[in-house]
Design a protein around this motif. Structure first.
Motif, PDB file in Angstrom:
ATOM      1  N   TYR A  94       0.836  -1.198   0.000  1.00  0.00           N
ATOM      2  CA  TYR A  94       0.000   0.000   0.000  1.00  0.00           C
ATOM      3  C   TYR A  94       0.876   1.255   0.000  1.00  0.00           C
ATOM      4  O   TYR A  94       0.669   2.171  -0.804  1.00  0.00           O
ATOM      5  CB  TYR A  94      -0.920  -0.031   1.221  1.00  0.00           C
ATOM      6  CG  TYR A  94      -1.830   1.156   1.360  1.00  0.00           C
ATOM      7  CD1 TYR A  94      -2.951   1.299   0.550  1.00  0.00           C
ATOM      8  CD2 TYR A  94      -1.575   2.129   2.324  1.00  0.00           C
ATOM      9  CE1 TYR A  94      -3.795   2.392   0.695  1.00  0.00           C
ATOM     10  CE2 TYR A  94      -2.421   3.223   2.481  1.00  0.00           C
ATOM     11  CZ  TYR A  94      -3.530   3.350   1.657  1.00  0.00           C
ATOM     12  OH  TYR A  94      -4.362   4.431   1.805  1.00  0.00           O
ATOM     13  N   ASP A  95       1.853   1.298   0.878  1.00  0.00           N
ATOM     14  CA  ASP A  95       2.750   2.456   0.968  1.00  0.00           C
ATOM     15  C   ASP A  95       3.547   2.659  -0.320  1.00  0.00           C
ATOM     16  O   ASP A  95       3.869   3.792  -0.681  1.00  0.00           O
ATOM     17  CB  ASP A  95       3.709   2.314   2.148  1.00  0.00           C
ATOM     18  CG  ASP A  95       3.019   2.448   3.494  1.00  0.00           C
ATOM     19  OD1 ASP A  95       1.877   2.945   3.548  1.00  0.00           O
ATOM     20  OD2 ASP A  95       3.623   2.024   4.504  1.00  0.00           O
ATOM     21  N   ALA A  96       3.864   1.565  -1.015  1.00  0.00           N
ATOM     22  CA  ALA A  96       4.626   1.637  -2.264  1.00  0.00           C
ATOM     23  C   ALA A  96       3.740   1.957  -3.468  1.00  0.00           C
ATOM     24  O   ALA A  96       4.249   2.094  -4.588  1.00  0.00           O
ATOM     25  CB  ALA A  96       5.373   0.316  -2.495  1.00  0.00           C
ATOM     26  N   GLY A  97       2.425   2.063  -3.268  1.00  0.00           N
ATOM     27  CA  GLY A  97       1.515   2.379  -4.365  1.00  0.00           C
ATOM     28  C   GLY A  97       1.178   1.195  -5.262  1.00  0.00           C
ATOM     29  O   GLY A  97       0.619   1.376  -6.343  1.00  0.00           O
ATOM     30  N   ILE A  98       1.480  -0.008  -4.814  1.00  0.00           N
ATOM     31  CA  ILE A  98       1.193  -1.212  -5.597  1.00  0.00           C
ATOM     32  C   ILE A  98      -0.285  -1.573  -5.492  1.00  0.00           C
ATOM     33  O   ILE A  98      -0.897  -2.019  -6.462  1.00  0.00           O
ATOM     34  CB  ILE A  98       2.081  -2.386  -5.126  1.00  0.00           C
ATOM     35  CG1 ILE A  98       3.555  -2.051  -5.370  1.00  0.00           C
ATOM     36  CG2 ILE A  98       1.677  -3.688  -5.804  1.00  0.00           C
ATOM     37  CD1 ILE A  98       4.530  -2.980  -4.670  1.00  0.00           C
ATOM     38  N   ILE A  99      -0.852  -1.410  -4.297  1.00  0.00           N
ATOM     39  CA  ILE A  99      -2.261  -1.714  -4.072  1.00  0.00           C
ATOM     40  C   ILE A  99      -2.940  -0.508  -3.424  1.00  0.00           C
ATOM     41  O   ILE A  99      -2.274   0.335  -2.822  1.00  0.00           O
ATOM     42  CB  ILE A  99      -2.464  -2.972  -3.184  1.00  0.00           C
ATOM     43  CG1 ILE A  99      -1.875  -2.771  -1.781  1.00  0.00           C
ATOM     44  CG2 ILE A  99      -1.877  -4.210  -3.861  1.00  0.00           C
ATOM     45  CD1 ILE A  99      -2.185  -3.891  -0.789  1.00  0.00           C
ATOM     46  N   SER A 100      -4.263  -0.471  -3.566  1.00  0.00           N
ATOM     47  CA  SER A 100      -5.026   0.574  -2.885  1.00  0.00           C
ATOM     48  C   SER A 100      -5.960  -0.018  -1.834  1.00  0.00           C
ATOM     49  O   SER A 100      -6.551   0.717  -1.054  1.00  0.00           O
ATOM     50  CB  SER A 100      -5.825   1.399  -3.893  1.00  0.00           C
ATOM     51  OG  SER A 100      -6.722   0.580  -4.612  1.00  0.00           O
ATOM     52  N   SER A 101      -6.087  -1.341  -1.828  1.00  0.00           N
ATOM     53  CA  SER A 101      -6.883  -2.033  -0.814  1.00  0.00           C
ATOM     54  C   SER A 101      -6.433  -3.484  -0.750  1.00  0.00           C
ATOM     55  O   SER A 101      -5.689  -3.952  -1.613  1.00  0.00           O
ATOM     56  CB  SER A 101      -8.382  -1.945  -1.117  1.00  0.00           C
ATOM     57  OG  SER A 101      -8.673  -2.541  -2.359  1.00  0.00           O
ATOM     58  N   SER A 102      -6.899  -4.181   0.288  1.00  0.00           N
ATOM     59  CA  SER A 102      -6.432  -5.553   0.465  1.00  0.00           C
ATOM     60  C   SER A 102      -7.518  -6.438   1.052  1.00  0.00           C
ATOM     61  O   SER A 102      -8.487  -5.957   1.639  1.00  0.00           O
ATOM     62  CB  SER A 102      -5.200  -5.585   1.377  1.00  0.00           C
ATOM     63  OG  SER A 102      -5.538  -5.125   2.670  1.00  0.00           O
ATOM     64  N   ILE A 103      -7.307  -7.731   0.866  1.00  0.00           N
ATOM     65  CA  ILE A 103      -8.196  -8.753   1.417  1.00  0.00           C
ATOM     66  C   ILE A 103      -7.323  -9.776   2.120  1.00  0.00           C
ATOM     67  O   ILE A 103      -6.311 -10.224   1.562  1.00  0.00           O
ATOM     68  CB  ILE A 103      -9.021  -9.431   0.308  1.00  0.00           C
ATOM     69  CG1 ILE A 103      -9.890  -8.400  -0.421  1.00  0.00           C
ATOM     70  CG2 ILE A 103      -9.880 -10.555   0.889  1.00  0.00           C
ATOM     71  CD1 ILE A 103     -10.556  -8.919  -1.685  1.00  0.00           C
ATOM     72  N   ILE A 104      -7.705 -10.136   3.331  1.00  0.00           N
ATOM     73  CA  ILE A 104      -7.032 -11.211   4.057  1.00  0.00           C
ATOM     74  C   ILE A 104      -8.064 -12.301   4.310  1.00  0.00           C
ATOM     75  O   ILE A 104      -9.170 -12.020   4.779  1.00  0.00           O
ATOM     76  CB  ILE A 104      -6.458 -10.730   5.407  1.00  0.00           C
ATOM     77  CG1 ILE A 104      -5.331  -9.720   5.174  1.00  0.00           C
ATOM     78  CG2 ILE A 104      -5.952 -11.920   6.229  1.00  0.00           C
ATOM     79  CD1 ILE A 104      -4.744  -9.159   6.454  1.00  0.00           C
ATOM     80  N   ILE A 105      -7.688 -13.536   3.992  1.00  0.00           N
ATOM     81  CA  ILE A 105      -8.547 -14.684   4.261  1.00  0.00           C
ATOM     82  C   ILE A 105      -7.847 -15.534   5.302  1.00  0.00           C
ATOM     83  O   ILE A 105      -6.673 -15.892   5.143  1.00  0.00           O
ATOM     84  CB  ILE A 105      -8.792 -15.501   2.985  1.00  0.00           C
ATOM     85  CG1 ILE A 105      -9.410 -14.607   1.917  1.00  0.00           C
ATOM     86  CG2 ILE A 105      -9.693 -16.694   3.275  1.00  0.00           C
ATOM     87  CD1 ILE A 105      -9.362 -15.196   0.542  1.00  0.00           C
ATOM     88  N   CYS A 106      -8.559 -15.838   6.380  1.00  0.00           N
ATOM     89  CA  CYS A 106      -7.982 -16.618   7.472  1.00  0.00           C
ATOM     90  C   CYS A 106      -9.082 -17.467   8.102  1.00  0.00           C
ATOM     91  O   CYS A 106     -10.260 -17.289   7.787  1.00  0.00           O
ATOM     92  CB  CYS A 106      -7.333 -15.695   8.497  1.00  0.00           C
ATOM     93  SG  CYS A 106      -8.465 -14.570   9.336  1.00  0.00           S
ATOM     94  N   PRO A 107      -8.723 -18.375   8.997  1.00  0.00           N
ATOM     95  CA  PRO A 107      -9.750 -19.171   9.672  1.00  0.00           C
ATOM     96  C   PRO A 107     -10.715 -18.287  10.462  1.00  0.00           C
ATOM     97  O   PRO A 107     -10.338 -17.240  10.990  1.00  0.00           O
ATOM     98  CB  PRO A 107      -8.946 -20.073  10.604  1.00  0.00           C
ATOM     99  CG  PRO A 107      -7.611 -20.188   9.952  1.00  0.00           C
ATOM    100  CD  PRO A 107      -7.371 -18.824   9.351  1.00  0.00           C
ATOM    101  N   LEU A 108     -11.927 -18.743  10.541  1.00  0.00           N
ATOM    102  CA  LEU A 108     -12.959 -18.048  11.303  1.00  0.00           C
ATOM    103  C   LEU A 108     -12.734 -18.218  12.797  1.00  0.00           C
ATOM    104  O   LEU A 108     -12.898 -17.279  13.570  1.00  0.00           O
ATOM    105  CB  LEU A 108     -14.336 -18.597  10.914  1.00  0.00           C
ATOM    106  CG  LEU A 108     -15.554 -17.996  11.578  1.00  0.00           C
ATOM    107  CD1 LEU A 108     -15.672 -16.512  11.257  1.00  0.00           C
ATOM    108  CD2 LEU A 108     -16.806 -18.735  11.119  1.00  0.00           C
ATOM    109  N   SER A 109     -12.332 -19.408  13.212  1.00  0.00           N
ATOM    110  CA  SER A 109     -12.211 -19.737  14.635  1.00  0.00           C
ATOM    111  C   SER A 109     -10.796 -20.169  14.978  1.00  0.00           C
ATOM    112  O   SER A 109     -10.080 -20.692  14.126  1.00  0.00           O
ATOM    113  CB  SER A 109     -13.164 -20.882  14.985  1.00  0.00           C
ATOM    114  OG  SER A 109     -14.473 -20.540  14.630  1.00  0.00           O
ATOM    115  N   PRO A 110     -10.409 -20.007  16.244  1.00  0.00           N
ATOM    116  CA  PRO A 110      -9.076 -20.439  16.655  1.00  0.00           C
ATOM    117  C   PRO A 110      -8.945 -21.957  16.630  1.00  0.00           C
ATOM    118  O   PRO A 110      -9.898 -22.684  16.866  1.00  0.00           O
ATOM    119  CB  PRO A 110      -8.945 -19.909  18.077  1.00  0.00           C
ATOM    120  CG  PRO A 110     -10.325 -19.671  18.553  1.00  0.00           C
ATOM    121  CD  PRO A 110     -11.160 -19.410  17.340  1.00  0.00           C
ATOM    122  N   SER A 111      -7.737 -22.396  16.305  1.00  0.00           N
ATOM    123  CA  SER A 111      -7.410 -23.822  16.333  1.00  0.00           C
ATOM    124  C   SER A 111      -5.900 -23.923  16.496  1.00  0.00           C
ATOM    125  O   SER A 111      -5.150 -23.527  15.603  1.00  0.00           O
ATOM    126  CB  SER A 111      -7.852 -24.500  15.041  1.00  0.00           C
ATOM    127  OG  SER A 111      -7.414 -25.844  15.025  1.00  0.00           O
TER     128      SER A 111
END
Length: 144
Positions: A94-111
């Motif tokens: 983002y700081d380098a101007g490569i992206i303007s937004s992001s998506i993170i996909i991770c587990p819903l619950s702890p394991s």
């Protein structure tokens, strides 16, 4: 599929890739393993023009999962520390101007020692004055 999401830094919320978010919400089967989700995402990225394993700097070998049209994606189903490292990588992009937004996909619950959605949300609230990249975080249910 059971999933929950939140937007962090909502000022740019219209810049997220709605097509991708709809794919996650409607096509990732409920209760599948992390490797099955990764396989489904790889196929989606291939079929929809995403650059996978995007190397964002010539100085390091690090990558983010995918990028397209100024949206960066990280998927993290491993150690909790890697989840926050992904936030750092997205912030750099983002700081380098490569992206303007992001998506993170991770587990819903702890394991075990995996990162998960609520933990990510809490951490982002603590560091909201440091993290500027708009993030859409999506938690998916993982079959153990």
């Amino acid at each position: 599929m059971e999933s929950h999401s939140f937007l962090f830094n909502k000022d740019l919320q219209n810049q997220y890739d709605d097509e991708f978010i709809n794919f996650i919400e409607n096509h990732i089967a409920s209760e599948v393993s992390a490797s099955e989700i990764k396989d489904q995402l790889t196929t989606y990225f291939d079929e929809n023009g995403w650059i996978q394993k995007f190397k964002y700097s010539a100085d390091v070998a690090n990558t983010i999962s995918a990028v397209r049209a100024e949206v960066g994606i990280c998927t993290q189903f491993g150690n909790v520390a890697r989840l926050f490292y992904d936030v750092l990588k997205l912030e750099h992009c983002y700081d380098a101007g490569i992206i303007s937004s992001s998506i993170i996909i991770c587990p819903l619950s702890p394991s075990g020692n995996r990162g998960y959605l609520d933990r990510l949300y809490r951490e982002l609230q603590v560091y909201q004055n440091v993290i500027n990249v708009p993030i859409c975080a999506i938690g998916v249910k993982i079959k153990e």
